[in-house]
Design a protein around this motif. Structure first.
Motif, PDB file in Angstrom:
ATOM      1  N   GLN A  21      29.818  99.127  22.018  1.00 20.70           N
ATOM      2  CA  GLN A  21      29.803  98.788  20.570  1.00 20.70           C
ATOM      3  C   GLN A  21      30.808  97.590  20.244  1.00 20.70           C
ATOM      4  N   ALA A  22      30.264  96.536  19.591  1.00 20.09           N
ATOM      5  CA  ALA A  22      30.908  95.412  19.285  1.00 20.09           C
ATOM      6  C   ALA A  22      31.897  95.630  18.307  1.00 20.09           C
ATOM      7  N   ALA A  72      15.414 101.918  10.959  1.00 22.04           N
ATOM      8  CA  ALA A  72      15.234 101.181  11.717  1.00 22.04           C
ATOM      9  C   ALA A  72      16.451 100.406  12.433  1.00 22.04           C
ATOM     10  N   MET A  73      17.283  99.885  11.301  1.00 22.14           N
ATOM     11  CA  MET A  73      18.472  99.307  11.573  1.00 22.14           C
ATOM     12  C   MET A  73      19.285 100.040  12.393  1.00 22.14           C
ATOM     13  N   MET A  74      19.564 101.351  12.247  1.00 23.38           N
ATOM     14  CA  MET A  74      20.334 102.194  12.790  1.00 23.38           C
ATOM     15  C   MET A  74      19.862 102.268  14.291  1.00 23.38           C
ATOM     16  N   ALA A  75      18.502 102.510  14.323  1.00 25.93           N
ATOM     17  CA  ALA A  75      17.923 102.560  15.479  1.00 25.93           C
ATOM     18  C   ALA A  75      18.035 101.291  16.550  1.00 25.93           C
ATOM     19  N   ALA A  76      18.106 100.096  15.917  1.00 29.47           N
ATOM     20  CA  ALA A  76      18.448  98.876  16.678  1.00 29.47           C
ATOM     21  C   ALA A  76      19.721  98.801  17.101  1.00 29.47           C
ATOM     22  N   ARG A  77      20.785  99.308  15.871  1.00 26.44           N
ATOM     23  CA  ARG A  77      22.141  99.310  16.270  1.00 26.44           C
ATOM     24  C   ARG A  77      22.491 100.067  17.709  1.00 26.44           C
ATOM     25  N   LYS A  78      21.758 101.216  17.741  1.00 27.09           N
ATOM     26  CA  LYS A  78      21.903 102.195  18.510  1.00 27.09           C
ATOM     27  C   LYS A  78      21.478 101.535  20.086  1.00 27.09           C
ATOM     28  N   GLU A  79      20.400 101.129  20.082  1.00 26.37           N
ATOM     29  CA  GLU A  79      19.732 100.348  21.245  1.00 26.37           C
ATOM     30  C   GLU A  79      20.701  99.445  21.745  1.00 26.37           C
TER      31      GLU A  79
END
Ligand code: NDP
Length: 250
Positions: A249-250, A205-212
């Motif tokens: 990407q930050a 879920a964290m990876m999906a949020a980062r991608k978003e």
């Protein structure tokens, strides 16, 4: 120039998916002879078949780089097949995330084995060939995670940070021998890497949020193009480091 890679011999680890597969295709397109290593033999054989069908010169060598004898056999097999070794792309890698506290120590060993020791074994096998030729190019795939640490990424950070330091030392050892070293540090790339954590819903879920948050992430081809560009530079030009993030990407 555009013919710089024609007939060059390129060995790529982790060529069964993601960045490695894209890199094999990009070098083949540039006229290089490519040797593909990974554990999934069916995958690398299918890619090698595809490349040969397009008129390229490609060989699949099933390899587990965490096994020193297997890593040695990959490099020796590449040299036997194509009569030399011009480029080694140390790309194979594993990303298993999670906090240090209560972390899975087996996952730590796996990451150290693949991301660090596997890269060392392949490099160790390739150097004598390159020293004898008095030319060669080693491309080490680290990560933005080799320069920027974050909670939950500690052990992956450790392995990729290690590749950064190692690559600079290796560059200094090679520079009087015609051996170039390029460190590549990708940001978020759409590959199977994220799925390495599929067992853990919170991390997924964290990876999906980062991608978003990033928006358009990098494609494996974006990194492959950069690697080919660095390797196509004339021998007196050494691109030491390529840090490549998706724009968002930050
Ligand atoms: P993938 O999971 O798609 O590819 C990883 C590759 O490594 C596979 O081909 C896998 O093949 C291979 N591999 C794993 N273990 C071994 C082993 N023991 N022996 C041989 N090959 C092995 O991920 P990516 O393409 O994204 O990863 C490539 C590199 O890029 C890695 O080093 C990764 O850390 C780095 N990277 C990726 C980023 C991303 O966002 N995707 C960002 C920054 C860096 P097989 O399972 O068949 O053995």
């Amino acid at each position: 120039g555009s013919d710089a890679l024609s007939g060059k011999v390129v060995a790529i680890t982790g060529a069964s998916s993601g960045i490695g597969a894209a890199t094999a295709r990009a070098f083949a397109d540039a006229g290089a002879h490519v040797a593909l290593a990974a554990r999934r033999a069916d995958r690398i054989e299918a890619i090698a078949d595809e490349l040969r069908a397009q008129g390229a010169s490609a060989v699949a060598i099933p390899t587990d780089i965490t096994d020193e004898a297997s890593a040695n056999a990959f490099i020796a097999g590449t040299q036997e097949q194509f009569g030399g070794l011009d480029v080694l792309v140390n790309n194979a890698g594993l990303m298993l995330l999670g906090p240090v506290n209560g972390g899975d120590t087996e996952a730590w060993r796996q990451m150290l084995d693949v991301n660090c020791l596997g890269l060392l074994y392949c490099t160790h096998a390739a150097l004598p060939i390159m020293r004898e030729q008095r030319s060669g190019h080693i491309v080490n795939v680290s990560s933005v995670a080799g320069r920027t640490a974050a909670a939950g990424v500690a052990v992956y950070n450790l392995t990729k940070w290690g590749v950064v330091g190692f690559s600079e030392a290796l560059r200094q050892e090679g520079l009087r021998h015609g051996i170039r070293v390029t460190l590549v540090e990708p940001g978020f790339v759409e590959t199977e890497l994220q799925s390495h954590n599929d067992g853990d819903e919170r991390i997924a879920a964290m990876m999906a949020a980062r991608k978003e948050e990033i928006g358009k992430v990098l494609d494996a081809e974006d990194i492959a193009d950069a690697i080919v560009y660095a390797c196509a530079a004339p021998p007196h030009v050494s691109m030491n480091e390529l840090l490549i993030r998706p724009t968002g990407q930050a």
